[in-house]
Design a protein around this motif. Structure first.
Motif, PDB file in Angstrom:
ATOM      1  N   THR A 268       0.824  -1.221   0.000  1.00 46.44           N
ATOM      2  CA  THR A 268       0.000   0.000   0.000  1.00 46.44           C
ATOM      3  C   THR A 268       0.850   1.261   0.000  1.00 46.44           C
ATOM      4  O   THR A 268       0.317   2.361   0.072  1.00 46.44           O
ATOM      5  N   LEU A 269       2.166   1.096  -0.080  1.00 48.16           N
ATOM      6  CA  LEU A 269       3.063   2.241   0.100  1.00 48.16           C
ATOM      7  C   LEU A 269       3.033   3.199  -1.079  1.00 48.16           C
ATOM      8  O   LEU A 269       2.968   4.411  -0.919  1.00 48.16           O
ATOM      9  N   GLY A 270       3.123   2.666  -2.300  1.00 46.86           N
ATOM     10  CA  GLY A 270       3.094   3.520  -3.485  1.00 46.86           C
ATOM     11  C   GLY A 270       4.326   4.382  -3.667  1.00 46.86           C
ATOM     12  O   GLY A 270       4.261   5.458  -4.277  1.00 46.86           O
ATOM     13  N   ILE A 271       5.469   3.957  -3.124  1.00 43.75           N
ATOM     14  CA  ILE A 271       6.728   4.711  -3.255  1.00 43.75           C
ATOM     15  C   ILE A 271       7.757   3.822  -3.939  1.00 43.75           C
ATOM     16  O   ILE A 271       7.870   2.632  -3.641  1.00 43.75           O
ATOM     17  N   ARG A 272       8.555   4.431  -4.836  1.00 44.44           N
ATOM     18  CA  ARG A 272       9.574   3.674  -5.563  1.00 44.44           C
ATOM     19  C   ARG A 272      10.958   4.055  -5.038  1.00 44.44           C
ATOM     20  O   ARG A 272      11.281   5.225  -4.931  1.00 44.44           O
ATOM     21  N   PHE A 273      11.755   3.036  -4.734  1.00 45.30           N
ATOM     22  CA  PHE A 273      13.131   3.217  -4.260  1.00 45.30           C
ATOM     23  C   PHE A 273      14.053   2.545  -5.273  1.00 45.30           C
ATOM     24  O   PHE A 273      14.020   1.325  -5.423  1.00 45.30           O
ATOM     25  N   GLN A 274      14.877   3.345  -5.968  1.00 47.67           N
ATOM     26  CA  GLN A 274      15.719   2.796  -7.030  1.00 47.67           C
ATOM     27  C   GLN A 274      17.155   3.284  -6.868  1.00 47.67           C
ATOM     28  O   GLN A 274      17.387   4.458  -6.553  1.00 47.67           O
ATOM     29  N   GLY A 275      18.103   2.394  -7.100  1.00 50.32           N
ATOM     30  CA  GLY A 275      19.509   2.767  -7.010  1.00 50.32           C
ATOM     31  C   GLY A 275      20.340   2.063  -8.065  1.00 50.32           C
ATOM     32  O   GLY A 275      19.989   0.973  -8.524  1.00 50.32           O
ATOM     33  N   THR A 276      21.433   2.700  -8.440  1.00 53.80           N
ATOM     34  CA  THR A 276      22.392   2.083  -9.362  1.00 53.80           C
ATOM     35  C   THR A 276      23.802   2.328  -8.851  1.00 53.80           C
ATOM     36  O   THR A 276      24.064   3.273  -8.107  1.00 53.80           O
ATOM     37  N   ASP A 277      24.710   1.480  -9.263  1.00 50.13           N
ATOM     38  CA  ASP A 277      26.133   1.677  -9.023  1.00 50.13           C
ATOM     39  C   ASP A 277      26.879   0.859 -10.063  1.00 50.13           C
ATOM     40  O   ASP A 277      26.400  -0.205 -10.469  1.00 50.13           O
ATOM     41  N   ARG A 278      28.043   1.344 -10.469  1.00 47.60           N
ATOM     42  CA  ARG A 278      28.782   0.619 -11.502  1.00 47.60           C
ATOM     43  C   ARG A 278      29.736  -0.417 -10.918  1.00 47.60           C
ATOM     44  O   ARG A 278      30.352  -1.197 -11.651  1.00 47.60           O
ATOM     45  N   GLU A 279      29.871  -0.460  -9.576  1.00 44.94           N
ATOM     46  CA  GLU A 279      30.786  -1.401  -8.931  1.00 44.94           C
ATOM     47  C   GLU A 279      30.038  -2.665  -8.495  1.00 44.94           C
ATOM     48  O   GLU A 279      29.053  -2.592  -7.764  1.00 44.94           O
ATOM     49  N   GLN A 280      30.528  -3.808  -8.924  1.00 43.85           N
ATOM     50  CA  GLN A 280      29.876  -5.083  -8.619  1.00 43.85           C
ATOM     51  C   GLN A 280      29.845  -5.363  -7.114  1.00 43.85           C
ATOM     52  O   GLN A 280      28.831  -5.809  -6.566  1.00 43.85           O
ATOM     53  N   ILE A 283      27.106  -3.274  -5.361  1.00 43.47           N
ATOM     54  CA  ILE A 283      25.738  -3.766  -5.604  1.00 43.47           C
ATOM     55  C   ILE A 283      25.495  -5.084  -4.882  1.00 43.47           C
ATOM     56  O   ILE A 283      24.393  -5.320  -4.347  1.00 43.47           O
ATOM     57  N   ALA A 284      26.506  -5.944  -4.825  1.00 44.73           N
ATOM     58  CA  ALA A 284      26.353  -7.200  -4.077  1.00 44.73           C
ATOM     59  C   ALA A 284      26.085  -6.911  -2.603  1.00 44.73           C
ATOM     60  O   ALA A 284      25.218  -7.542  -1.981  1.00 44.73           O
ATOM     61  N   ALA A 285      26.816  -5.929  -2.044  1.00 45.91           N
ATOM     62  CA  ALA A 285      26.598  -5.545  -0.641  1.00 45.91           C
ATOM     63  C   ALA A 285      25.220  -4.928  -0.468  1.00 45.91           C
ATOM     64  O   ALA A 285      24.521  -5.208   0.512  1.00 45.91           O
ATOM     65  N   ALA A 286      24.795  -4.093  -1.423  1.00 54.22           N
ATOM     66  CA  ALA A 286      23.474  -3.459  -1.339  1.00 54.22           C
ATOM     67  C   ALA A 286      22.369  -4.514  -1.345  1.00 54.22           C
ATOM     68  O   ALA A 286      21.424  -4.440  -0.544  1.00 54.22           O
ATOM     69  N   ARG A 287      22.494  -5.493  -2.216  1.00 54.17           N
ATOM     70  CA  ARG A 287      21.461  -6.533  -2.287  1.00 54.17           C
ATOM     71  C   ARG A 287      21.403  -7.347  -1.001  1.00 54.17           C
ATOM     72  O   ARG A 287      20.325  -7.737  -0.542  1.00 54.17           O
ATOM     73  N   GLU A 288      22.561  -7.614  -0.410  1.00 55.04           N
ATOM     74  CA  GLU A 288      22.578  -8.347   0.856  1.00 55.04           C
ATOM     75  C   GLU A 288      21.931  -7.518   1.967  1.00 55.04           C
ATOM     76  O   GLU A 288      21.153  -8.032   2.782  1.00 55.04           O
ATOM     77  N   ASN A 289      22.231  -6.214   2.000  1.00 53.37           N
ATOM     78  CA  ASN A 289      21.637  -5.339   3.018  1.00 53.37           C
ATOM     79  C   ASN A 289      20.118  -5.228   2.845  1.00 53.37           C
ATOM     80  O   ASN A 289      19.373  -5.234   3.826  1.00 53.37           O
ATOM     81  N   ILE A 290      19.673  -5.119   1.605  1.00 59.03           N
ATOM     82  CA  ILE A 290      18.228  -5.052   1.323  1.00 59.03           C
ATOM     83  C   ILE A 290      17.537  -6.323   1.788  1.00 59.03           C
ATOM     84  O   ILE A 290      16.465  -6.279   2.408  1.00 59.03           O
ATOM     85  N   LYS A 291      18.177  -7.453   1.541  1.00 61.90           N
ATOM     86  CA  LYS A 291      17.605  -8.739   1.960  1.00 61.90           C
ATOM     87  C   LYS A 291      17.521  -8.832   3.479  1.00 61.90           C
ATOM     88  O   LYS A 291      16.492  -9.220   4.037  1.00 61.90           O
ATOM     89  N   ARG A 292      18.593  -8.458   4.163  1.00 62.25           N
ATOM     90  CA  ARG A 292      18.627  -8.556   5.620  1.00 62.25           C
ATOM     91  C   ARG A 292      17.658  -7.569   6.272  1.00 62.25           C
ATOM     92  O   ARG A 292      17.174  -7.815   7.381  1.00 62.25           O
ATOM     93  N   ALA A 293      17.382  -6.455   5.600  1.00 67.23           N
ATOM     94  CA  ALA A 293      16.438  -5.470   6.125  1.00 67.23           C
ATOM     95  C   ALA A 293      14.992  -5.840   5.821  1.00 67.23           C
ATOM     96  O   ALA A 293      14.071  -5.131   6.235  1.00 67.23           O
ATOM     97  N   GLY A 294      14.774  -6.938   5.078  1.00 68.10           N
ATOM     98  CA  GLY A 294      13.423  -7.364   4.734  1.00 68.10           C
ATOM     99  C   GLY A 294      12.764  -6.483   3.691  1.00 68.10           C
ATOM    100  O   GLY A 294      11.540  -6.317   3.690  1.00 68.10           O
ATOM    101  N   LEU A 295      13.574  -5.933   2.779  1.00 68.55           N
ATOM    102  CA  LEU A 295      13.051  -4.979   1.801  1.00 68.55           C
ATOM    103  C   LEU A 295      13.139  -5.484   0.363  1.00 68.55           C
ATOM    104  O   LEU A 295      13.096  -4.687  -0.578  1.00 68.55           O
ATOM    105  N   VAL A 296      13.289  -6.780   0.173  1.00 73.07           N
ATOM    106  CA  VAL A 296      13.285  -7.341  -1.184  1.00 73.07           C
ATOM    107  C   VAL A 296      11.922  -7.063  -1.817  1.00 73.07           C
ATOM    108  O   VAL A 296      10.875  -7.304  -1.220  1.00 73.07           O
ATOM    109  N   GLY A 297      11.942  -6.530  -3.021  1.00 71.84           N
ATOM    110  CA  GLY A 297      10.704  -6.150  -3.694  1.00 71.84           C
ATOM    111  C   GLY A 297      10.284  -4.726  -3.412  1.00 71.84           C
ATOM    112  O   GLY A 297       9.420  -4.177  -4.101  1.00 71.84           O
TER     113      GLY A 297
END
Length: 722
Positions: A268-280, A283-297
């Motif tokens: 029900t949030l209706g907010i978009r959170f988007q990020g990019t980085d050119r360093e692999q 991004i691997a660390a960001a994806r792990e942090n997103i997963k651990r924070a329960g924010l996948v999707g």
């Protein structure tokens, strides 16, 4: 004698707290506390003083996104000696706060004439607390540095000491979701504070957030946690107040349950959170942090340069771009980042009009590349570096349209970019056919742009030649800005992969001094050999690119020979000799730095240390004393050297005759000496041609990338006459 100055505890049900925060975010912290109903506040430097009850303590710990620590001062006194510290700490009624069976840790901050180091202060305080409990119960608390029951802080400022209980237990920026950071991770509470300063929050009207250089994703995660109304302290297991005697577990648990129920439904949030980085890695660390924070999707990140990424932007919907790009703490880094910041400015103007941009940087010159006027800036400290967070409204009246209308690059930069692209196109087929990873793409082709640019895989190594005194320093600096802003676009190289050095004549120990401490090493290949190069720490990288054909020639001639490499530098020629089948090699140089580097290169290519040796010595003195014989000798002395390690000053034009004769004395009857030097006005001694068979092979030792500059080095093959 110690003197008690005040009793920080206000009353039975109220406590006077000191809540610390990042410098510059005191107002943000105070507003955050007010939103939770904690209104009895007073601002301090990097802290907010709060008077509240036990429930207020728990709320501050659980809900503050900006706070660093929640401290409860329990004593404040003047100290005239180390014994005063002991006596005053022992006089505190510790049984009100802990039991003798509890574990403790003591952090001491600050020194004075009586407490000359923090460890001594902590030990005196620990002894006082232990003796207090021994006198009271016969037992003493034990020390536990990691997650003790009670963490106690001593702050010494001149002759005043404040003793506090750290109710947070550890820094509150640790939310529990981040295990890994990028190259320079942003602390979570600083990120949250800047988001709040930019207007982001639980009930804000902004519906889109983009971080175009997201690193490990801290801005994105913190923004999503805010919007979902997830308490920042919800995931933390350890708190300093849990071992405190006045802790009420039931009240804390009720507040935790309430916090869990406050969480919003992401659907029900209706907010978009988007990020990019050119360093692999980032991004691997960001994806792990997103997963651990329960924010996948909820939070989406992509390994793409922001310049090339297609963000999913809703037209006419308000949003925030927030980012923490590289700062460029050294001049070379700053120059390399000019293009990055200019491209960021162009991108936000073209894609995020009507939004706001919050950008954290330590470099005002880089901030000026954003074609908009900052509404405000906040001074903060990030990783020990003083920075400013600039807030740019991106509405039409605030954008510098005259700047936007121009090309991202100045006319000079565009002209330089055109030349670079032309050179790169000329070399492209040759580089591919010869599998060359390191080559020169520009060498002062245009006199006003006096730099040399070498490519090392996907890095650009830029050397600025020393400008004549007749050149206006401001013009020279502007031209260098043009060069650095053109390179990333023209050569398709990341701005952060451009290294700049200023090249001038080196003398004495300057020839070997470090420029940096980053130890930025990589391994490159050349004709079947591998070499360690270092692009940042020294003036030279460890591989002279103009000698590539000479090294190939050595490799072709080396089979079965005894090879001698004089003034060996990093022994790249010895590696080629080994690759070509040399029976043995000896590499001689007087530099500790380079002989160690040489050994590492030889080891990297898996050659035997017994057969391929490295010796640190003055080459001239070594030649005078040696009686060994070699079949192939390579000698590439410096143009000039007055190093203290040498017996005499070396001037290659004056001294090359003696050097050649000494080397020829060590050469076998049918052997060959390859003699090279980089003195552009070098003239070979005529008498050498009378004594030996000399062939000038300079033209044959210049590859395509150096064919414009036929004086980059002089090279000869010298043999004994039949």
């Amino acid at each position: 004698m110690s003197t008690i100055l005040e009793t920080p505890e206000i009353a039975d049900s109220l406590y006077a707290l000191e809540i610390t925060c990042p410098l510059g975010l005191e107002n943000v912290l105070e507003k955050e506390l007010h939103r939770e109903g904690l209104t009895q506040t007073r601002l301090g430097e990097a802290q907010v003083k709060l008077t509240t009850d036990l429930e207020g303590i728990y709320k501050a710990c659980l809900w503050s996104r900006v706070a660093t620590r929640v401290m409860l001062p329990i004593a404040n006194f003047k100290m005239e000696s180390a014994d005063d510290l002991y006596d005053a700490v022992k006089a505190i009624p510790w049984s009100d706060h802990m039991k003798a069976t509890n574990t403790i840790a003591i952090d001491c901050h600050g020194t004075n004439h009586h407490i000359r180091n923090t460890q001594f202060g902590a030990v005196r305080a620990k002894d006082a607390i232990a003796d207090y409990f021994v006198a009271l119960t016969g037992e003493r608390p034990s020390v536990e540095k990691e997650q003790p029951d009670l963490r106690i802080a001593l702050r010494i400022k001149r002759d005043v000491v404040t003793v506090s209980i750290d109710l947070s237990g550890e820094s509150m920026h640790r939310r529990g979701y981040r295990q890994h950071g990028g190259m320079a991770p942003l602390k979570e509470n600083l990120a949250a504070g800047l988001l709040l300063r930019a207007g982001w929050g639980t009930d804000c009207e902004l519906t889109q957030l983009i971080d175009p250089m997201c690193g490990s994703g801290t801005f994105l995660v913190e923004a999503a946690l805010m919007s979902l109304d997830i308490a920042p302290g919800l995931r933390r297991q350890y708190w300093g107040f849990k071992g405190w005697s006045q802790h009420q577990h039931r009240m804390w648990q009720q507040l935790m349950d309430f916090a869990k129920n406050r969480k919003k439904d992401p659907k029900t949030l209706g907010i978009r959170f988007q990020g990019t980085d050119r360093e692999q890695k980032a991004i691997a660390a960001a994806r792990e942090n997103i997963k651990r924070a329960g924010l996948v999707g909820v939070v989406e990140v992509s390994m793409t340069p922001f310049q090339e990424h297609e963000f999913d932007i809703v037209p006419d919907a308000p949003g925030l771009v927030i980012t923490n790009p590289p700062y460029g703490e050294r001049l070379g880094d700053e120059m390399a980042l000019i293009a990055l910041y200019s491209q960021l400015g162009e991108w936000v103007v073209n894609h995020a009009r009507g939004w706001q941009l919050m950008m954290l940087t330590s470099n005002e010159q880089l901030a000026r590349q954003i074609p908009a006027r900052p509404e405000k800036s906040t001074r903060v400290i990030n990783g020990g570096i003083e920075c400013r967070a600039y807030l740019f409204p991106l509405h039409s009246g605030n954008i510098k349209e005259d700047v936007v209308a121009k090309s991202v690059m100045s006319p000079g930069a565009q002209m330089f970019a055109n030349r670079l692209q032309k050179n790169a196109k000329k070399l492209k087929k040759w580089v591919a056919n010869n599998k060359i990873q390191c080559y020169r793409v520009y060498d002062a082709d245009m006199p006003e742009y006096a730099v040399a640019i070498d490519i090392y895989k996907d890095w650009a190594h830029v050397q600025e030649y020393q400008a004549p005194k007749s050149v206006d320093p401001e013009k020279a600096k502007q031209r260098l800005f043009d060069v650095m802003s053109a390179i990333p676009t023209a050569l398709n190289i990341s701005e952060s992969n451009v290294v700049l050095k200023h090249r001038q004549r080196q003398t004495g120990k300057e020839q070997y001094e470090k420029l940096d401490q980053s130890k930025h090493e990589m391994v490159v290949e050349e004709h079947g050999c591998e070499f360690i190069v270092n692009l940042k720490d020294y003036l030279d990288t460890g591989l002279f690119l103009d000698h590539r054909p000479v090294r190939k020639l050595i490799q072709e001639k080396a089979n079965g020979t005894r090879f001698l490499n004089l003034f060996c530098y990093t022994a790249s020629a010895s590696v080629h000799a080994g690759q070509g089948g040399a029976r043995s090699s000896l590499s001689v140089d007087m530099s500790n730095t380079y002989t160690e580097w040489a050994r590492r290169n030889i080891e990297l290519n898996e050659f035997s240390e017994r057969d391929h040796q490295v010796e640190r010595a003055d080459c001239i003195e070594w030649l005078k004393q040696s009686r060994d014989e070699f079949d192939l000798i390579f000698m590439d002395p410096p143009t000039f050297s007055n190093s203290k390690k040498m017996a005499d000053v070396l001037d290659i034009q004056r001294d090359h005759g003696e050097l050649v004769r000494l080397a020829m004395a060590r050469l076998s009857e049918k052997g060959e000496l390859i003699f090279s030097n980089n003195y552009r006005r070098f003239v070979l001694d005529d008498s050498l041609e009378q004594e030996f068979d000399v062939a000038n092979i300079t033209r044959q030792t210049l590859d395509l990338d150096f064919d414009r500059n036929n004086k980059i080095h002089q090279c000869y093959v010298i043999k004994h006459k039949a």
